[in-house]
Design an enzyme around this catalytic site. Structure first.
Site, PDB file in Angstrom:
ATOM      1  N   LYS A 223      94.404   6.861  29.713  1.00 50.55           N
ATOM      2  CA  LYS A 223      95.427   7.630  30.496  1.00 50.55           C
ATOM      3  C   LYS A 223      96.710   6.884  30.205  1.00 50.55           C
ATOM      4  O   LYS A 223      96.895   5.565  30.340  1.00 50.55           O
ATOM      5  CB  LYS A 223      95.175   7.944  31.804  1.00 50.55           C
ATOM      6  CG  LYS A 223      94.615   7.037  32.774  1.00 50.55           C
ATOM      7  CD  LYS A 223      96.254   6.583  33.370  1.00 50.55           C
ATOM      8  CE  LYS A 223      97.102   7.425  33.989  1.00 50.55           C
ATOM      9  NZ  LYS A 223      98.297   6.932  34.516  1.00 50.55           N
ATOM     10  N   THR A 234     101.550   1.573  32.942  1.00 48.08           N
ATOM     11  CA  THR A 234     100.559   2.298  33.648  1.00 48.08           C
ATOM     12  C   THR A 234      99.389   2.994  32.526  1.00 48.08           C
ATOM     13  O   THR A 234      99.897   3.952  32.276  1.00 48.08           O
ATOM     14  CB  THR A 234     101.000   3.382  34.681  1.00 48.08           C
ATOM     15  OG1 THR A 234     101.366   2.550  35.840  1.00 48.08           O
ATOM     16  CG2 THR A 234      99.914   4.137  35.193  1.00 48.08           C
ATOM     17  N   GLU A 321     106.399  10.275  28.336  1.00 51.48           N
ATOM     18  CA  GLU A 321     107.059  11.247  29.035  1.00 51.48           C
ATOM     19  C   GLU A 321     108.363  11.516  28.432  1.00 51.48           C
ATOM     20  O   GLU A 321     109.202  10.948  28.090  1.00 51.48           O
ATOM     21  CB  GLU A 321     107.316  10.514  30.570  1.00 51.48           C
ATOM     22  CG  GLU A 321     105.993  10.517  31.405  1.00 51.48           C
ATOM     23  CD  GLU A 321     106.312   9.798  32.558  1.00 51.48           C
ATOM     24  OE1 GLU A 321     105.391   9.637  33.494  1.00 51.48           O
ATOM     25  OE2 GLU A 321     107.184   8.968  32.865  1.00 51.48           O
ATOM     26  N   ASN A 461     110.881  11.251  35.877  1.00 55.99           N
ATOM     27  CA  ASN A 461     110.810  10.228  36.705  1.00 55.99           C
ATOM     28  C   ASN A 461     111.745  10.325  37.971  1.00 55.99           C
ATOM     29  O   ASN A 461     111.510   9.915  39.043  1.00 55.99           O
ATOM     30  CB  ASN A 461     111.030   8.839  35.953  1.00 55.99           C
ATOM     31  CG  ASN A 461     109.798   8.703  34.991  1.00 55.99           C
ATOM     32  OD1 ASN A 461     108.795   8.022  35.716  1.00 55.99           O
ATOM     33  ND2 ASN A 461     109.876   8.792  33.916  1.00 55.99           N
TER      34      ASN A 461
END
Length: 466
Positions: A223, A234, A321, A461
Protein backbone atom coordinates in the site's frame (compact mmCIF):
# COMPACT_ATOMS: atom_id res chain seq x y z
CA UNK A 1 -27.27 18.92 0.14
CA UNK A 2 -24.90 21.46 1.68
CA UNK A 3 -26.78 24.56 2.84
CA UNK A 4 -25.51 28.13 2.24
CA UNK A 5 -25.14 28.49 5.99
CA UNK A 6 -22.34 25.96 6.13
CA UNK A 7 -18.72 27.17 6.18
CA UNK A 8 -17.08 28.06 2.90
CA UNK A 9 -14.37 25.47 3.52
CA UNK A 10 -16.96 22.71 3.72
CA UNK A 11 -18.58 23.95 0.50
CA UNK A 12 -15.23 23.94 -1.26
CA UNK A 13 -14.39 20.46 -0.03
CA UNK A 14 -17.78 19.19 -1.20
CA UNK A 15 -17.28 20.75 -4.60
CA UNK A 16 -13.90 19.12 -5.01
CA UNK A 17 -15.27 15.76 -3.94
CA UNK A 18 -18.12 16.09 -6.41
CA UNK A 19 -15.52 16.52 -9.13
CA UNK A 20 -13.75 13.37 -8.00
CA UNK A 21 -10.65 15.28 -6.98
CA UNK A 22 -10.49 14.19 -3.35
CA UNK A 23 -9.45 10.77 -2.15
CA UNK A 24 -10.95 10.14 1.25
CA UNK A 25 -8.14 9.46 3.72
CA UNK A 26 -9.41 6.02 4.63
CA UNK A 27 -12.29 3.87 3.44
CA UNK A 28 -13.61 5.96 0.53
CA UNK A 29 -17.36 6.35 0.50
CA UNK A 30 -17.91 3.52 -1.97
CA UNK A 31 -14.42 1.99 -2.31
CA UNK A 32 -14.89 2.45 -6.05
CA UNK A 33 -11.79 1.83 -8.14
CA UNK A 34 -11.26 4.40 -10.92
CA UNK A 35 -11.74 3.00 -14.41
CA UNK A 36 -8.16 3.88 -15.32
CA UNK A 37 -6.86 1.73 -12.44
CA UNK A 38 -9.01 -1.35 -13.06
CA UNK A 39 -6.32 -2.84 -15.30
CA UNK A 40 -4.02 -3.22 -12.28
CA UNK A 41 -6.46 -5.44 -10.36
CA UNK A 42 -5.71 -9.17 -10.86
CA UNK A 43 -8.70 -11.39 -11.62
CA UNK A 44 -6.92 -14.49 -10.32
CA UNK A 45 -3.65 -15.47 -8.70
CA UNK A 46 -1.13 -18.20 -7.93
CA UNK A 47 -0.75 -18.08 -4.16
CA UNK A 48 1.84 -19.89 -2.01
CA UNK A 49 0.88 -23.08 -0.22
CA UNK A 50 0.15 -22.93 3.48
CA UNK A 51 -0.72 -19.23 3.65
CA UNK A 52 -4.15 -17.96 4.71
CA UNK A 53 -5.33 -14.34 4.69
CA UNK A 54 -8.30 -12.18 5.68
CA UNK A 55 -9.51 -8.59 5.57
CA UNK A 56 -11.90 -7.57 8.35
CA UNK A 57 -13.83 -4.41 9.20
CA UNK A 58 -12.97 -2.84 12.54
CA UNK A 59 -13.76 0.84 12.11
CA UNK A 60 -10.33 2.09 13.19
CA UNK A 61 -11.30 5.42 11.70
CA UNK A 62 -14.77 6.40 12.93
CA UNK A 63 -15.95 7.41 9.46
CA UNK A 64 -15.31 3.88 8.17
CA UNK A 65 -18.52 2.01 8.87
CA UNK A 66 -18.17 -1.06 6.67
CA UNK A 67 -14.91 -1.46 4.76
CA UNK A 68 -12.06 -3.79 5.81
CA UNK A 69 -9.26 -2.09 7.74
CA UNK A 70 -7.62 -5.03 9.52
CA UNK A 71 -5.46 -7.43 7.50
CA UNK A 72 -4.18 -10.76 8.75
CA UNK A 73 -1.69 -12.94 6.87
CA UNK A 74 -0.87 -16.28 8.49
CA UNK A 75 1.07 -19.41 7.67
CA UNK A 76 -0.10 -22.82 8.80
CA UNK A 77 3.51 -23.62 9.71
CA UNK A 78 6.40 -21.55 11.14
CA UNK A 79 8.25 -19.35 8.67
CA UNK A 80 11.62 -17.84 8.10
CA UNK A 81 11.05 -14.09 8.10
CA UNK A 82 12.91 -10.91 7.23
CA UNK A 83 12.01 -7.24 7.03
CA UNK A 84 13.34 -3.85 6.01
CA UNK A 85 12.14 -0.86 8.03
CA UNK A 86 11.90 2.93 7.76
CA UNK A 87 14.99 5.06 8.30
CA UNK A 88 12.88 7.83 9.83
CA UNK A 89 14.12 8.53 13.37
CA UNK A 90 10.53 8.77 14.66
CA UNK A 91 9.91 5.07 14.18
CA UNK A 92 6.32 4.04 14.83
CA UNK A 93 5.44 1.66 17.65
CA UNK A 94 4.74 -1.31 15.34
CA UNK A 95 8.13 -0.82 13.67
CA UNK A 96 9.90 -0.95 17.03
CA UNK A 97 7.92 -3.97 18.19
CA UNK A 98 8.37 -5.90 14.94
CA UNK A 99 12.11 -5.23 14.92
CA UNK A 100 12.37 -6.62 18.43
CA UNK A 101 10.32 -9.69 17.53
CA UNK A 102 12.46 -10.53 14.50
CA UNK A 103 15.67 -9.98 16.45
CA UNK A 104 14.58 -12.12 19.40
CA UNK A 105 13.41 -14.93 17.09
CA UNK A 106 16.46 -14.54 14.81
CA UNK A 107 14.10 -14.53 11.85
CA UNK A 108 12.66 -17.96 12.68
CA UNK A 109 9.29 -19.25 13.83
CA UNK A 110 7.21 -16.31 12.58
CA UNK A 111 3.61 -17.25 11.83
CA UNK A 112 1.67 -14.08 11.04
CA UNK A 113 1.56 -10.45 9.98
CA UNK A 114 -1.24 -8.23 11.31
CA UNK A 115 -1.90 -4.78 9.83
CA UNK A 116 -4.37 -2.04 10.63
CA UNK A 117 -5.10 0.95 8.44
CA UNK A 118 -6.66 4.19 9.63
CA UNK A 119 -4.13 5.00 12.37
CA UNK A 120 -0.33 4.89 12.21
CA UNK A 121 0.26 4.34 15.94
CA UNK A 122 3.29 6.58 15.53
CA UNK A 123 4.61 9.07 18.10
CA UNK A 124 2.19 7.60 20.65
CA UNK A 125 4.57 6.95 23.56
CA UNK A 126 4.59 3.93 25.84
CA UNK A 127 0.88 3.39 25.34
CA UNK A 128 1.37 3.02 21.61
CA UNK A 129 4.11 0.44 22.16
CA UNK A 130 1.79 -1.53 24.46
CA UNK A 131 -0.93 -1.42 21.82
CA UNK A 132 1.40 -2.82 19.16
CA UNK A 133 2.60 -5.56 21.51
CA UNK A 134 -0.99 -6.47 22.38
CA UNK A 135 -1.98 -6.72 18.71
CA UNK A 136 0.78 -9.26 18.18
CA UNK A 137 -0.08 -11.14 21.37
CA UNK A 138 -3.72 -11.46 20.37
CA UNK A 139 -2.79 -12.99 17.03
CA UNK A 140 -0.35 -15.35 18.75
CA UNK A 141 -3.12 -16.46 21.13
CA UNK A 142 -5.35 -17.23 18.15
CA UNK A 143 -2.51 -19.33 16.73
CA UNK A 144 -2.11 -21.13 20.06
CA UNK A 145 1.36 -19.68 20.63
CA UNK A 146 2.99 -18.17 23.70
CA UNK A 147 6.16 -16.72 22.17
CA UNK A 148 6.02 -13.53 20.03
CA UNK A 149 5.51 -14.82 16.48
CA UNK A 150 3.69 -11.97 14.74
CA UNK A 151 4.93 -8.96 12.78
CA UNK A 152 2.78 -5.88 13.43
CA UNK A 153 2.21 -2.99 11.01
CA UNK A 154 0.03 0.13 11.06
CA UNK A 155 -0.67 2.93 8.61
CA UNK A 156 -2.63 6.15 8.86
CA UNK A 157 -2.49 9.49 10.66
CA UNK A 158 0.52 10.08 12.93
CA UNK A 159 0.14 11.08 16.58
CA UNK A 160 -3.15 9.35 17.40
CA UNK A 161 -3.68 6.30 19.61
CA UNK A 162 -5.28 3.19 18.18
CA UNK A 163 -8.81 2.24 19.22
CA UNK A 164 -7.08 -0.83 20.58
CA UNK A 165 -10.10 -2.49 22.21
CA UNK A 166 -11.96 -2.50 18.89
CA UNK A 167 -8.96 -4.02 17.14
CA UNK A 168 -8.31 -6.70 19.76
CA UNK A 169 -11.97 -7.67 19.75
CA UNK A 170 -11.91 -8.19 15.98
CA UNK A 171 -8.64 -10.13 15.69
CA UNK A 172 -10.37 -13.46 16.56
CA UNK A 173 -12.89 -12.72 13.79
CA UNK A 174 -10.05 -12.04 11.39
CA UNK A 175 -8.48 -15.36 12.40
CA UNK A 176 -11.75 -17.24 11.89
CA UNK A 177 -12.11 -15.71 8.42
CA UNK A 178 -8.68 -16.80 7.17
CA UNK A 179 -8.84 -18.30 3.68
CA UNK A 180 -6.62 -19.06 0.70
CA UNK A 181 -8.89 -17.87 -2.13
CA UNK A 182 -8.09 -15.08 -4.57
CA UNK A 183 -10.98 -13.04 -3.17
CA UNK A 184 -9.51 -13.37 0.33
CA UNK A 185 -6.12 -12.12 -0.88
CA UNK A 186 -7.73 -9.18 -2.70
CA UNK A 187 -9.86 -8.24 0.32
CA UNK A 188 -6.76 -8.37 2.51
CA UNK A 189 -4.92 -6.08 0.11
CA UNK A 190 -7.86 -3.66 0.27
CA UNK A 191 -7.75 -3.67 4.07
CA UNK A 192 -4.34 -2.00 4.19
CA UNK A 193 -5.27 0.88 1.87
CA UNK A 194 -5.49 4.51 3.00
CA UNK A 195 -5.40 7.14 0.23
CA UNK A 196 -4.78 4.35 -2.29
CA UNK A 197 -7.29 4.24 -5.14
CA UNK A 198 -6.80 0.53 -5.74
CA UNK A 199 -5.50 -2.54 -3.85
CA UNK A 200 -2.02 -3.61 -4.92
CA UNK A 201 -1.64 -7.37 -5.21
CA UNK A 202 0.61 -9.56 -7.36
CA UNK A 203 1.50 -13.24 -7.51
CA UNK A 204 3.58 -15.53 -9.68
CA UNK A 205 5.04 -19.02 -9.91
CA UNK A 206 8.68 -19.91 -10.41
CA UNK A 207 11.18 -22.77 -10.38
CA UNK A 208 14.67 -23.08 -8.92
CA UNK A 209 17.73 -24.71 -10.54
CA UNK A 210 17.95 -27.45 -7.91
CA UNK A 211 14.31 -28.49 -8.46
CA UNK A 212 13.36 -27.65 -12.06
CA UNK A 213 10.23 -29.78 -11.89
CA UNK A 214 8.93 -28.22 -8.68
CA UNK A 215 6.62 -25.19 -8.77
CA UNK A 216 6.97 -22.46 -6.16
CA UNK A 217 4.73 -19.44 -5.65
CA UNK A 218 5.36 -15.88 -4.55
CA UNK A 219 2.64 -13.39 -3.60
CA UNK A 220 2.81 -9.83 -2.37
CA UNK A 221 0.62 -6.92 -1.41
CA UNK A 222 1.58 -3.33 -0.77
CA UNK A 223 0.00 0.00 0.00
CA UNK A 224 1.06 3.55 -0.56
CA UNK A 225 0.17 6.60 -2.59
CA UNK A 226 1.73 9.53 -0.72
CA UNK A 227 4.64 10.25 1.65
CA UNK A 228 6.68 8.02 -0.64
CA UNK A 229 10.41 8.40 -0.92
CA UNK A 230 11.70 5.33 0.81
CA UNK A 231 14.45 4.49 2.61
CA UNK A 232 11.58 3.22 3.42
CA UNK A 233 8.06 5.95 2.80
CA UNK A 234 4.34 5.48 3.79
CA UNK A 235 4.28 2.20 2.31
CA UNK A 236 3.82 -1.24 3.68
CA UNK A 237 4.55 -4.48 1.89
CA UNK A 238 4.11 -8.15 2.71
CA UNK A 239 5.60 -10.90 0.55
CA UNK A 240 4.93 -14.61 1.03
CA UNK A 241 6.54 -17.62 -0.61
CA UNK A 242 6.35 -21.38 -0.16
CA UNK A 243 10.02 -21.77 -1.13
CA UNK A 244 12.37 -22.95 1.65
CA UNK A 245 14.81 -20.16 2.54
CA UNK A 246 17.01 -19.88 5.63
CA UNK A 247 16.55 -16.65 7.66
CA UNK A 248 20.02 -15.22 6.99
CA UNK A 249 19.69 -15.78 3.26
CA UNK A 250 16.15 -14.38 3.31
CA UNK A 251 17.28 -11.12 4.92
CA UNK A 252 20.03 -10.53 2.37
CA UNK A 253 17.69 -11.42 -0.50
CA UNK A 254 15.06 -8.96 0.74
CA UNK A 255 17.57 -6.18 1.40
CA UNK A 256 18.91 -6.46 -2.15
CA UNK A 257 15.41 -6.58 -3.65
CA UNK A 258 14.15 -3.59 -1.65
CA UNK A 259 17.18 -1.45 -2.53
CA UNK A 260 16.30 -1.85 -6.21
CA UNK A 261 12.53 -1.59 -5.86
CA UNK A 262 10.79 -0.03 -2.86
CA UNK A 263 13.85 2.13 -2.18
CA UNK A 264 13.96 3.20 -5.82
CA UNK A 265 10.55 4.87 -6.05
CA UNK A 266 9.39 8.37 -5.21
CA UNK A 267 6.03 10.12 -5.14
CA UNK A 268 6.70 13.22 -3.06
CA UNK A 269 10.12 12.90 -1.43
CA UNK A 270 8.81 12.30 2.11
CA UNK A 271 9.88 9.33 4.23
CA UNK A 272 7.29 7.98 6.68
CA UNK A 273 7.53 6.75 10.26
CA UNK A 274 5.94 3.37 9.54
CA UNK A 275 7.46 1.89 6.40
CA UNK A 276 7.96 -1.82 6.52
CA UNK A 277 8.44 -4.49 3.87
CA UNK A 278 8.44 -8.03 5.24
CA UNK A 279 8.75 -11.46 3.69
CA UNK A 280 7.70 -14.84 5.06
CA UNK A 281 8.95 -18.16 3.64
CA UNK A 282 7.32 -21.34 4.96
CA UNK A 283 8.94 -23.93 2.67
CA UNK A 284 5.57 -25.65 2.15
CA UNK A 285 6.38 -26.51 -1.47
CA UNK A 286 9.39 -28.56 -0.37
CA UNK A 287 12.87 -28.83 -1.80
CA UNK A 288 16.32 -28.00 -0.46
CA UNK A 289 16.53 -24.78 1.61
CA UNK A 290 18.30 -21.80 0.08
CA UNK A 291 21.13 -20.91 2.42
CA UNK A 292 24.37 -20.05 0.64
CA UNK A 293 24.74 -16.85 -1.43
CA UNK A 294 27.12 -18.86 -3.61
CA UNK A 295 24.41 -21.30 -4.70
CA UNK A 296 22.59 -21.24 -8.03
CA UNK A 297 19.27 -21.26 -6.18
CA UNK A 298 20.23 -18.10 -4.28
CA UNK A 299 21.21 -16.31 -7.50
CA UNK A 300 17.96 -17.34 -9.17
CA UNK A 301 15.88 -16.35 -6.13
CA UNK A 302 17.58 -12.95 -5.97
CA UNK A 303 16.62 -12.23 -9.56
CA UNK A 304 13.06 -13.50 -9.06
CA UNK A 305 12.46 -11.60 -5.82
CA UNK A 306 13.99 -8.35 -7.09
CA UNK A 307 11.96 -8.40 -10.30
CA UNK A 308 8.79 -9.18 -8.35
CA UNK A 309 9.45 -6.41 -5.81
CA UNK A 310 10.03 -3.94 -8.64
CA UNK A 311 6.68 -4.79 -10.22
CA UNK A 312 4.93 -4.50 -6.86
CA UNK A 313 6.57 -1.20 -5.92
CA UNK A 314 5.78 0.30 -9.32
CA UNK A 315 2.07 -0.06 -8.51
CA UNK A 316 2.64 2.43 -5.68
CA UNK A 317 3.99 4.99 -8.16
CA UNK A 318 1.10 4.34 -10.54
CA UNK A 319 -1.21 5.22 -7.65
CA UNK A 320 0.76 8.29 -6.57
CA UNK A 321 -1.53 10.94 -5.13
CA UNK A 322 -2.76 13.09 -8.00
CA UNK A 323 -0.36 11.46 -10.44
CA UNK A 324 -0.96 11.51 -14.19
CA UNK A 325 2.42 10.10 -15.26
CA UNK A 326 4.53 7.04 -14.50
CA UNK A 327 8.15 8.00 -15.13
CA UNK A 328 11.23 5.81 -15.32
CA UNK A 329 14.56 7.60 -14.96
CA UNK A 330 17.55 5.55 -16.06
CA UNK A 331 21.02 6.85 -15.24
CA UNK A 332 23.65 4.90 -17.14
CA UNK A 333 27.39 4.83 -17.70
CA UNK A 334 28.19 5.94 -14.17
CA UNK A 335 31.53 5.01 -12.56
CA UNK A 336 29.60 3.36 -9.70
CA UNK A 337 26.06 2.25 -8.88
CA UNK A 338 25.60 4.47 -5.82
CA UNK A 339 26.38 7.66 -7.74
CA UNK A 340 23.91 6.67 -10.45
CA UNK A 341 21.28 5.93 -7.81
CA UNK A 342 21.79 9.31 -6.11
CA UNK A 343 21.39 11.16 -9.40
CA UNK A 344 18.26 9.21 -10.33
CA UNK A 345 16.84 9.86 -6.87
CA UNK A 346 17.50 13.60 -7.10
CA UNK A 347 15.74 13.85 -10.46
CA UNK A 348 12.80 11.83 -9.11
CA UNK A 349 12.46 14.17 -6.10
CA UNK A 350 12.68 17.45 -7.99
CA UNK A 351 9.40 19.41 -7.79
CA UNK A 352 10.42 21.39 -10.88
CA UNK A 353 10.97 18.23 -12.93
CA UNK A 354 7.72 16.73 -11.68
CA UNK A 355 5.62 19.82 -12.40
CA UNK A 356 7.17 20.23 -15.86
CA UNK A 357 6.17 16.67 -16.71
CA UNK A 358 2.64 17.32 -15.45
CA UNK A 359 2.51 20.38 -17.70
CA UNK A 360 3.84 18.32 -20.65
CA UNK A 361 6.78 20.67 -20.90
CA UNK A 362 10.03 19.21 -22.27
CA UNK A 363 12.05 21.47 -19.97
CA UNK A 364 15.20 19.38 -19.91
CA UNK A 365 17.08 22.18 -18.15
CA UNK A 366 15.34 21.17 -14.92
CA UNK A 367 16.61 17.61 -15.32
CA UNK A 368 20.11 18.88 -15.96
CA UNK A 369 19.89 21.17 -12.94
CA UNK A 370 18.95 18.22 -10.70
CA UNK A 371 21.87 16.19 -12.05
CA UNK A 372 24.23 19.07 -11.32
CA UNK A 373 23.23 19.64 -7.69
CA UNK A 374 23.13 15.98 -6.67
CA UNK A 375 25.05 15.53 -3.43
CA UNK A 376 27.34 12.64 -2.55
CA UNK A 377 28.36 11.44 -6.01
CA UNK A 378 31.91 10.29 -6.63
CA UNK A 379 34.29 12.95 -8.01
CA UNK A 380 34.32 13.03 -11.79
CA UNK A 381 30.92 11.34 -12.12
CA UNK A 382 29.17 14.35 -13.64
CA UNK A 383 31.14 15.97 -16.45
CA UNK A 384 29.00 18.41 -18.48
CA UNK A 385 30.91 17.76 -21.72
CA UNK A 386 30.01 14.06 -21.75
CA UNK A 387 26.48 14.18 -20.29
CA UNK A 388 23.48 13.36 -22.48
CA UNK A 389 19.73 13.46 -21.75
CA UNK A 390 16.89 12.04 -23.81
CA UNK A 391 13.23 11.00 -23.67
CA UNK A 392 12.51 7.39 -24.59
CA UNK A 393 8.93 6.92 -25.86
CA UNK A 394 6.96 3.88 -24.73
CA UNK A 395 5.81 3.10 -28.27
CA UNK A 396 9.27 1.96 -29.37
CA UNK A 397 9.89 4.94 -31.65
CA UNK A 398 13.36 6.56 -31.67
CA UNK A 399 14.49 8.42 -28.58
CA UNK A 400 14.09 12.18 -28.51
CA UNK A 401 17.55 13.60 -27.85
CA UNK A 402 17.56 16.72 -25.70
CA UNK A 403 21.25 17.07 -24.81
CA UNK A 404 24.19 15.23 -26.37
CA UNK A 405 27.68 15.43 -24.86
CA UNK A 406 26.76 18.67 -23.12
CA UNK A 407 25.44 20.28 -26.32
CA UNK A 408 21.71 21.08 -26.66
CA UNK A 409 19.80 19.52 -29.53
CA UNK A 410 17.24 21.29 -31.68
CA UNK A 411 14.21 19.78 -29.97
CA UNK A 412 11.08 18.96 -31.96
CA UNK A 413 8.63 20.52 -29.50
CA UNK A 414 5.62 19.02 -31.27
CA UNK A 415 7.02 15.49 -30.94
CA UNK A 416 8.02 16.21 -27.35
CA UNK A 417 4.44 17.22 -26.58
CA UNK A 418 3.12 14.01 -28.11
CA UNK A 419 5.54 11.90 -26.05
CA UNK A 420 4.59 13.74 -22.86
CA UNK A 421 0.88 13.16 -23.44
CA UNK A 422 1.40 9.46 -22.75
CA UNK A 423 0.99 8.09 -19.23
CA UNK A 424 4.38 6.35 -19.32
CA UNK A 425 7.72 8.00 -20.04
CA UNK A 426 11.39 7.08 -19.67
CA UNK A 427 14.11 9.66 -19.10
CA UNK A 428 17.60 8.43 -20.00
CA UNK A 429 20.64 10.16 -18.55
CA UNK A 430 23.96 9.00 -19.99
CA UNK A 431 26.97 10.16 -17.98
CA UNK A 432 29.43 8.82 -20.54
CA UNK A 433 31.64 7.56 -17.74
CA UNK A 434 31.75 3.86 -18.41
CA UNK A 435 34.79 1.66 -18.11
CA UNK A 436 35.93 2.64 -21.60
CA UNK A 437 35.09 6.30 -21.12
CA UNK A 438 32.81 6.29 -24.17
CA UNK A 439 29.10 6.89 -24.61
CA UNK A 440 27.06 3.74 -24.17
CA UNK A 441 29.96 1.50 -23.23
CA UNK A 442 30.35 -0.16 -19.83
CA UNK A 443 29.71 1.54 -16.50
CA UNK A 444 27.01 1.19 -13.87
CA UNK A 445 23.29 1.85 -14.20
CA UNK A 446 20.55 2.75 -11.70
CA UNK A 447 16.81 3.02 -12.28
CA UNK A 448 14.22 5.01 -10.32
CA UNK A 449 10.47 5.22 -10.78
CA UNK A 450 8.43 8.30 -9.93
CA UNK A 451 5.34 10.28 -10.84
CA UNK A 452 4.50 13.89 -11.61
CA UNK A 453 3.06 16.59 -9.32
CA UNK A 454 -0.45 17.80 -10.12
CA UNK A 455 -2.97 20.21 -8.59
CA UNK A 456 -4.73 17.20 -7.09
CA UNK A 457 -1.71 16.29 -4.97
CA UNK A 458 -2.05 19.59 -3.10
CA UNK A 459 -5.81 19.11 -2.76
CA UNK A 460 -5.48 15.58 -1.38
CA UNK A 461 -2.88 16.50 1.20
CA UNK A 462 -4.53 19.77 2.14
CA UNK A 463 -7.66 17.81 3.02
CA UNK A 464 -5.85 14.79 4.51
CA UNK A 465 -7.13 15.02 8.08
CA UNK A 466 -10.49 16.54 7.21
Amino acid sequence: MVSPAQPAAAMAAFARMAKGQVRNYSAPLDMAIPASKQKYIPSSGSYPKGFLVSGTHVGVKASNTKFPDLALISSETPCSAAAVFTTNKFQAAPVQVSKKTLESRQGQGIRSVVINSGCANAVTGKGGLEDAVNMGKKVDECNGLSEPSTIVMSTGVIGQRLPISKILNKIPTAHENLASTHDAWLTTARAICTTDTFPKLLSRTFALPSSPGRTYSLAGMTKGAGMIHPNMATLLGVLCTDAPIDPSALQSLLTHAVSRSFNSISVDGDTSTNDTVAILANGAAGGAPISSPASDDYTAMQEILTSFAQSLSQLVVRDGEGATKFVTVRVQNSPDYESARLIASTIARSPLVKTALYGRDANWGRILCAIGYTQGVAPGTVVPERTSVSFKPVDGSPVLKLLVNGEPEQVDEERASVILQEEDLEIVVDLGGGEKGEQGLGGEEAVYWFCDFSHEYVTINGDYRT
